[in-house]
Structures are given as structure tokens and as C-alpha cells.
Design an enzyme around this catalytic site. Structure first.
Site, PDB file in Angstrom:
ATOM      1  N   CYS A 173      35.871  37.123  42.340  1.00  0.00           N
ATOM      2  CA  CYS A 173      36.123  38.547  42.612  1.00  0.00           C
ATOM      3  C   CYS A 173      34.924  39.465  42.430  1.00  0.00           C
ATOM      4  O   CYS A 173      35.009  40.642  42.772  1.00  0.00           O
ATOM      5  CB  CYS A 173      37.270  39.041  41.742  1.00  0.00           C
ATOM      6  N   HIS A 231      37.221  48.245  38.563  1.00  0.00           N
ATOM      7  CA  HIS A 231      37.775  47.062  39.235  1.00  0.00           C
ATOM      8  C   HIS A 231      39.288  47.239  39.374  1.00  0.00           C
ATOM      9  O   HIS A 231      39.842  47.020  40.443  1.00  0.00           O
ATOM     10  CB  HIS A 231      37.427  45.819  38.438  1.00  0.00           C
ATOM     11  N   HIS A 246      43.607  44.074  46.285  1.00  0.00           N
ATOM     12  CA  HIS A 246      42.480  43.335  45.722  1.00  0.00           C
ATOM     13  C   HIS A 246      41.953  42.418  46.812  1.00  0.00           C
ATOM     14  O   HIS A 246      42.610  41.443  47.194  1.00  0.00           O
ATOM     15  CB  HIS A 246      42.922  42.530  44.506  1.00  0.00           C
TER      16      HIS A 246
END
Lengths: 84, 396, 346
Positions: free
Chosen positions: B158, B291, B324
Site C-alpha cells: 500500500c 493514509h 483504498h
């Protein structure tokens, strides 16, 4: 084989616990933190283990957290839901 | 200012995701706080995802093999960024241009149909493998634009998009190339979705970053790319400079293969590195693009760390609007950070309703004006890598 | 801009030649050959292909039970190479762990873990996908496991660029050291064979997959499946360099790969016919090119093996000290790494 015995066996095999045998796990031993020392990834893997070997579904970790306290609590959880 | 001399100019940005197929469209959606959630059926349940609008995806995107879609999205975002930078094919030919792209799906050989045939003993045709070998995202971008510099596909989970941008900036600083196209790309994929469901870190409803009752992430797809350019190349062609990358931090938790370090030690170190490189203090940061995936664990780390390290600095997650996007997240959020610096405002942290009492602060609930030139964007990866980027807006 | 030179302080290797530097030197002296086989399903039944295989079991001594039980084989291979390299460099746990960068190059990545996860998606009617297998299926799982075992809190990066992965990763290692982001980098390449890969070799290459490898047979496919790991411990070249230095790292596309007659030419040719023309041209421009791939097989991390082999060959007095290692892909890209190694006088 009774639920507790089977649980201990599949936990050792499916979580790849090399340093403990099923016989060494006490029924009332804590699975997480102290005791067997499993962690959060083991917890979600345990959800899969229970589904795979007992056909019982754990919907979320709130439900899981209570069931996973010990072999005893997990066995009771499984037996209640499997109708056994 | 001294650091500007070491900052790497950003001369172009490009982006496509559920919030919009262009920078302009995404900007509008971000500040309108408009959620575009799609409900995707997997097994017996529907799950919220942030899917690209089929009407605005690149030509042939929906028809081609899944493995090439990552690269196609990267090519589309790179195209917008290069156009924004005014880098025509002729100008590109005269420059050494590197490509650094982060991805998860784009490096994974997880063709389920092929594998089912294989394990059933039916000896499937290897065309899917051939397609996979042609689907490396950095190679696809380089080939699409005829770029001759180094290529790197970053597979850091990620944080890949942020890492790719940080690494490409190093290439520019050291003269490996004059221009770099960098960012991230990822597509929705059933196999990856099944993986996140198995980890029980998805929210069955649209995600709620930093909310007390958050239950997890929603997956998204897209690509965000920036054009980084050496100061001499930008000056020589009088390129528009949108922002400067002035700081990059990369540090690891070394804690667990799927959970973040609850103490956020790796993230703290990455923040410190980025600030040190930028020669900035925390009080110089005007805002933070967090994030903020909406998982209990990730948001707990950031929700405690940011108010501690950056008291009074507004922060928020944009994943309530993009989902995401895994390897693409750092690239998309770099573009968003640069947009926010230009607009001098940041979007609301969509999905947040109720304060989490564990956090000393809260994310922004509404569109919030910012005062200052520096924006920070962080990405926290599955497996413990943390990447932080600090951008300086262009001088007014 | 002055090129930043890197010093190679330690080497760790495992491949079809065996485990460790001595095994690699022996193979360089005696010639390499596949040490194992893989079985693949064909229309005519099971076929045995030769392969260069690694026995990763020695890695167990480096890892405690808790970290071991979840580790996939891809990470175990990485750890095997990394720990040997650290021991070779004398870098122990007393050195600051946050000052160590991890860069891993892998073409195949965690493919086996991806298929293991797919197995759990397919079995039991798709109701029991394993989160542990999923966590291991990402390309970065080797770096994650390495970081945990080594408690390395510095920067980390995994590169997925097929056969150009090592040169691309070496650019990153150099930048981190040049910038002072870290003082030490563990740079490695790791690739693992899995049944799907073996199947692909048979389908793509047919009889040719049986080898033997002949990197200089320009008009034939002769690649033999390989797996393995190489790690190098790198610092900036500011003091002593146990094995020598990496002097230049370049990515060249569709351009001149400057031929330097003063340096030995190590070709990354590994029997893949798609790259043969490029290697053939390079070989024709040099008096005595060498190719080390018959020692370790064909795998994306090959160029890292070439660096280790060249360093060890120089030290053993069976290879030149000044070397340029070149890896090509099928799209006119060249990874060019120039080194100067210590000879036998050390």
C-alpha cells in the site's frame, strides 16, 4: 473425537504451531496474549479454521473475541452453533 | 529558501479514480464530498467498492485482460500528467525519462480462471501468462510514450505509489534522468478482494476513516501519476511548476506481516526523515493527507501520532472518496496534496462522523482553508513499510 | 555528476550450485549443471524437466519458531541469502538496525504463495480463503519477513521488473547510500520455482526446456529453470571494500552500450532466445565474454548472480577484476553494472 481434541489438533496443524503439541494445550488455556500467544492474524485464520473443520461461521471479531478466549469457550461456541 | 534548491519540481499531475477520470473532475468531487460507491457482489454478499466509472475509463479498459488494466490506467494517468506538463513527444525524445510505478495487482500473477484449469489437470493455454509478461506497469508506461530512462515497478503493497514518487525524485536529484513519470496504479480484483475479506478488515458499509465506529476499508481502483523534472530541464523549457517534492521518508515497522506497529514507530521515523530532508519543522506543515483507510488499527496509529507530532495541523483522509486503491493510493494522494496546495484548502474527511475518544484530535469535517506552503502525504503498507512525502506549493 | 561508487562487503548465495560462496566458486571452476528436476503435466503424461533447485532447510537455524511458522518459502530463500551475506560482512545485531536498508529484486515474487491462496479460495466451495496465505502472497512479503527477523527499521523496497529487477533495484540501493538515507544496504535478488512456472516452461519451450544451457548458442532456446537467492551487503565506497566496488550502474534503452575492452564482459545471457540477438552483438564486440548462467540457471534475478559470481571469480583468480555485467531484455533495454573486484592478493 470430541470437539476440544479436534480443535487442538487443527489449531496446531493449521496455524503451524511447531513448538507445542495438541496434548500440551490445556482446555482453559488463554489462546491470545498469554498462554498460547496467538496474535491478530491467527485470530482471522482461526475464523477460517473453524469454518473449514466445523462448518461454523464467525461473523465478526466482536463475536470472535468472546469465542476465542480459550479452547473451552471456542468448543462451546462451536457446539452451540453446530447443534452438537 | 535553501530547501527549494534541493526540491524536485513537479510539472504535471494526472489521476483517475472513482472520484473522477481527470484532475479537474476529481477536484470537483473531492471538494463537493461526493461519494461514488458501487456495490460489488462477491459470494452471497454485496460489498462497497470505489470503481472507475465505465463511461470514462480508457478505451478498451473493460475489454482487455485484467492484468493489463493496471498498466492501462497508469498510461492514462501518465498521459494526463505529461500533457499537463507540456511534454510533447518531441520534447520527451530529447530527454532521458524514467518511469517508476507502484502497484499490487500489476505485479501479481493471480489469474483465477487459468489456475482453476491448471489444478484441474486440464493443461490450460498459456496465453494469460504471455499477457501477464506484457503487463508490467512501468514497462507499459515507458513503451506507450517511447521513454528511454530507467524503469521500476515498486511492489511495496500500500505504500508503493508514495515510494515510487520518492525514489523517482532521487533519480532526478542524482542525474539518472532529466524527467520521471512516477506514481501508482491498481485495479479492483476478485482475488485481492477475497484476501482483504479474509483478513476481516473491510467495512460492509462505505468506510469511515478515523470515526469511532469505523469497521474497515473499502477497496478502490485507479492511478495517480506525477511528472518530476530536473530544475534545469524545467527552466530550459520554462515549464509550469505546480509544486516541489522537498522531502521523502521511507522506514519500516519490522513488526508484523499484516498489522501495523501500534506505536507507529516506522511511521514516526518516516515523518522525521521527510521533514529532515525538507529542512522543515512540524509547525511548517499546513496540512496532512493521511493514509486513513478506515481500519481500526491503521487509523489508531495515525489518529494518535498526527495530533502528537503536528498539534493543530489539520489532517484528513480522502479514502472516503477514492476507496483504498492499494498501490495507486500514494500516487493519487500525491496529486490530491498538490491540488490542495494550489487550492489552499483541503477536502472534508468524508465518512467521519463521531470522534474517537482515543485520539487527541480529529480529522477535518468540512472543507478547510489551509495557511502555508507545505503539505504532507503518508502511506502505510501492509507488511510494515511507511512512506511520507512533503510537497511545497509554488511560491505565490 | 560524479558517480557514487558502492563497496561490496558481504555476499550470501544459494542456488543450484549449492549453498554459500565456496559452493559457487567450485561450480565456477568445474562448470555448472542442474542439480534437480521438476515434474510437469504434458499431453503425453508427466515429464521431468531439469532444474536448478535450492534446499532452503539450513535457514531454520536463523529464525525462531514464532517468526518461522508463517514464513513462506520465498521469504525463507531470501532470509537464507541475507543472513549469509550479513555473516560474511560481519554485520551483526549490535549495528543500528534503523540504518540498514532492504532492497529485494524479484521477477517471480511470491507466486507460490499466490497460488496457495488461490487454493484456499477454490477449496471448500470458496468459503475459506486463508488470510495468512493472502498476507504472504504479496511481492513484498520477503522484505516484510526479513525486516521482522532482522528487526530492520530502515527503508525497504521490492522491485518487480522481470529480468531487469536487479539493475533497477541496484539504482535504488545506490541512491539510498548516495543520499545518506542509510549507511548500509542489504541488496538481494530472489526467485522461486513453483509448479505453474514449471508448466509454463514446458508449454513455452517444449523440448528445449530440457537444456543443456548454452548461453552462446544464439539461434536456439536453451534456458533451464532456476531458482535461488543472492544478497550483497553494500556501503558507500569510502574505505575498505571486502570484495571490491560497484563503480557504475546504468539503464540503457535502444542506445549504445559502450564496450570497454579494459573490462571483462559478463553477459547475462541465459539461453532465452528472445534476448539472443542483443547478447550476440555485445559478445561480437568483445574479445572474451563470459556467461555464468549455466552455474545457476535461468531466472529473473540472474544479474545479481552474475555480480556475485564475478566477485568470487576475481577473488579466486579465475576471473578478471575489472568487469562490466550486462543484462538485456527483449525490448532493447540493457542493465549495465561496472565493477572492480579484489583479486587473489587479498
Amino acid at each position: 473425537m470430541d470437539t476440544r481434541q479436534k480443535l487442538k489438533q487443527v489449531i496446531v496443524s493449521d496455524l503451524n504451531l511447531e513448538e507445542v503439541t495438541p496434548d500440551q494445550i490445556a482446555d482453559d488455556e488463554a489462546l491470545f496474549g498469554e498462554g498460547l500467544g496467538l496474535d491478530s492474524l491467527d485470530a482471522v485464520e482461526l475464523v477460517v479454521v473453524v469454518k473449514r473443520h466445523f462448518g461454523v461461521e464467525i461473523k465478526d471479531m466482536t463475536e470472535g473475541r468472546q469465542a476465542f478466549a480459550s479452547i473451552d469457550s471456542l468448543a462451546r461456541f462451536i457446539e452451540e452453533r453446530a447443534g452438537g | 529558501m535553501m530547501h527549494e534548491a534541493r526540491g524536485v519540481p513537479v510539472t504535471g499531475i494526472g489521476c483517475l479514480c472513482a472520484a473522477g477520470a481527470t484532475i479537474q473532475e476529481m477536484t470537483r468531487t473531492l471538494f463537493a464530498g461526493e461519494r461514488r460507491v458501487t456495490w460489488h457482489q462477491m459470494g452471497s454478499h454485496r460489498h462497497p467498492v470505489f470503481q472507475l466509472d465505465p463511461g470514462s475509463t480508457p478505451d478498451g479498459y473493460l475489454e482487455g485482460p485484467e492484468c493489463r488494466r493496471c498498466g492501462r490506467l497508469a498510461v492514462a494517468a501518465a498521459g494526463e500528467a505529461l500533457f499537463c506538463a507540456g511534454l510533447t513527444p518531441a520534447l520527451l525524445q530529447r530527454r532521458r525519462v524514467g518511469v517508476c510505478v507502484g502497484t499490487t495487482v500489476g505485479s501479481a500473477m493471480n489469474n483465477e480462471a487459468f489456475y482453476r484449469e491448471f489444478i484441474a489437470g486440464r493443461r490450460p493455454d498459456v496465453e494469460p501468462i504471455r499477457q501477464y509478461l506484457q503487463a508490467n506497469p512501468a514497462a507499459m508506461v515507458a513503451e506507450a510514450f517511447g521513454l528511454k530512462g530507467p524503469r521500476q515497478t515498486v511492489a511495496n503493497a500500500c505504500s508503493s505509489g508514495s515510494v515510487a514518487i520518492g525514489e523517482a525524485a532521487s533519480w532526478i536529484r542524482s542525474g539518472v534522468c532529466d524527467v520521471a513519470v512516477a506514481g501508482g496504479t491498481d485495479v479492483l480484483c476478485n482475488v485481492i478482494h477475497a484476501g482483504f475479506l479474509s483478513l476481516m478488515i473491510t467495512d460492509p458499509e462505505p468506510c469511515r476513516p478515523f470515526d469511532r465506529d469505523r469497521r474497515g476499508l473499502n477497496l478502490g481502483e485507479g492511478s495517480g501519476m506525477v511528472v518530476l523534472e530536473s530544475q534545469s530541464s524545467a527552466a530550459q523549457r520554462r515549464a509550469p511548476v505546480l509544486a516541489c517534492l522537498v522531502g521523502y521518508g521511507n522506514a519500516s515497522d519490522a513488526f508484523h506481516i499484516s498489522s501495523p506497529d501500534p506505536a507507529g514507530r516506522g511511521l514516526r521515523r518516516a515523518v522525521e526523515q521527510a521533514l529532515a530532508q525538507a529542512e522543515l519543522e512540524p509547525r511548517d506543515i499546513a496540512f496532512i493527507n493521511a493514509h486513513g483507510t478506515g481500519t481500526p488499527e491503521n487509523d489508531r496509529v495515525e489518529g494518535r501520532l498526527f495530533p502528537e507530532l503536528f498539534p493543530e495541523v489539520p489532517f484528513g483522509s480522502t479514502k472516503g472518496l477514492t476507496g483504498h486503491t492499494l498501490g495507486a493510493a500514494g500516487g493519487i494522494e500525491a496529486a490530491i496534496t498538490i491540488i490542495c496546495l494550489k487550492e489552499q484548502r483541503i477536502p472534508a474527511n468524508v465518512g467521519f462522523l463521531v470522534d474517537d475518544p482515543e485520539f487527541p484530535g480529529r480529522p477535518v469535517r468540512t472543507v478547510t482553508p489551509i495557511h502555508g506552503r507545505y503539505g504532507l502525504s503518508d502511506s502505510v503498507a501492509f507488511g510494515g513499510n511507511n512512506a511520507v512525502l512533503v510537497f511545497a506549493g509554488e511560491a505565490s | 555528476m560524479t558517480e557514487t561508487r558502492l563497496a561490496i562487503q558481504g555476499i550470501g548465495v544459494a542456488g543450484g550450485f549449492g549453498l554459500g560462496k565456496e559452493a559457487l566458486i567450485d561450480a565456477l571452476r568445474q562448470g555448472g549443471r542442474p542439480n534437480g528436476t521438476v515434474s510437469v503435466p504434458t499431453a503425453a503424461g508427466q515429464r521431468c524437466l531439469p532444474a536448478y533447485r535450492v534446499d532452503e532447510s539450513p535457514v531454520r537455524s536463523y529464525v525462531s519458531g514464532g517468526a518461522w511458522r508463517r514464513m513462506n518459502r520465498y521469504a525463507k530463500l531470501a532470509l537464507l541469502g541475507a543472513c549469509q551475506a550479513l555473516e560474511d560482512a560481519g554485520w551483526d545485531r549490535s549495528m543500528p538496525a534503523h540504518d540498514l536498508g532492504l532492497v529485494v529484486a524479484s521477477g517471480y515474487g511470491a507466486s507460490q504463495s499466490t497460488f496457495d491462496f488461490l487454493d484456499t479460495m477454490i477449496e471448500d466451495g470458496g468459503r475459506c480463503p486463508s488470510p495468512t496465505q493472502f498476507s504472504n502472497s504479496v511481492h513484498s512479503s520477503a522484505v516484510s519477513h526479513l525486516g521482522i527477523v532482522l528487526q530492520a527499521g530502515g527503508p525497504s523496497l521490492t522491485v518487480s521488473q522481470f529480468e531487469m529487477s536487479p539493475v533497477s533495484a541496484m539504482l535504488t540501493a545506490r541512491e539510498w547510500l548516495r543520499e545518506g538515507r542509510v549507511q548500509r544496504v542489504l541488496f538481494g535478488a530472489v526467485d522461486e520455482i513453483c509448479p505453474v512456472l514449471s508448466y509454463c516452461y514446458d508449454r513455452f519451450f517444449g523440448e528445449a526446456a530440457s537444456g543443456p544451457m548454452d548461453p552462446f548458442a544464439w539461434n536456439r532456446q536453451t534456458a533451464v529453470l532456476g531458482e535461488g537467492v543472492v544478497f550483497l551487503c553494500l556501503t558507500r565506497a569510502q574505505g575498505s571494500a571486502a570484495y571490491g566496488t560497484v563503480d557504475a550502474v546504468d539503464w540503457v534503452h535502444a542506445g549504445e552500450v559502450a564496450s570497454d575492452p579494459g573490462r571483462g564482459l559478463v553477459l547475462g545471457a541465459d539461453g532465452q532466445i528472445c534476448c539472443a540477438k542483443a547478447y550476440c552483438r555485445l559478445a561480437s564486440e568483445h574479445p572474451s565474454p563470459v556467461a555464468y548462467s549455466p552455474v545457476y540457471g535461468s531466472l529473473p534475478g540472474g544479474q545479481a548472480f552474475d555480480l556475485a559470481a564475478a566477485a568470487l571469480a576475481a577473488r579466486a583468480g579465475i576471473g578478471p577484476q575489472r568487469v562490466v555485467a550486462v543484462k538485456c531484455d527483449a525490448y532493447d533495454n540493457y542493465g549495465v553494472i561496472a565493477c572492480e573486484f579484489q583479486g587473489t592478493s587479498r
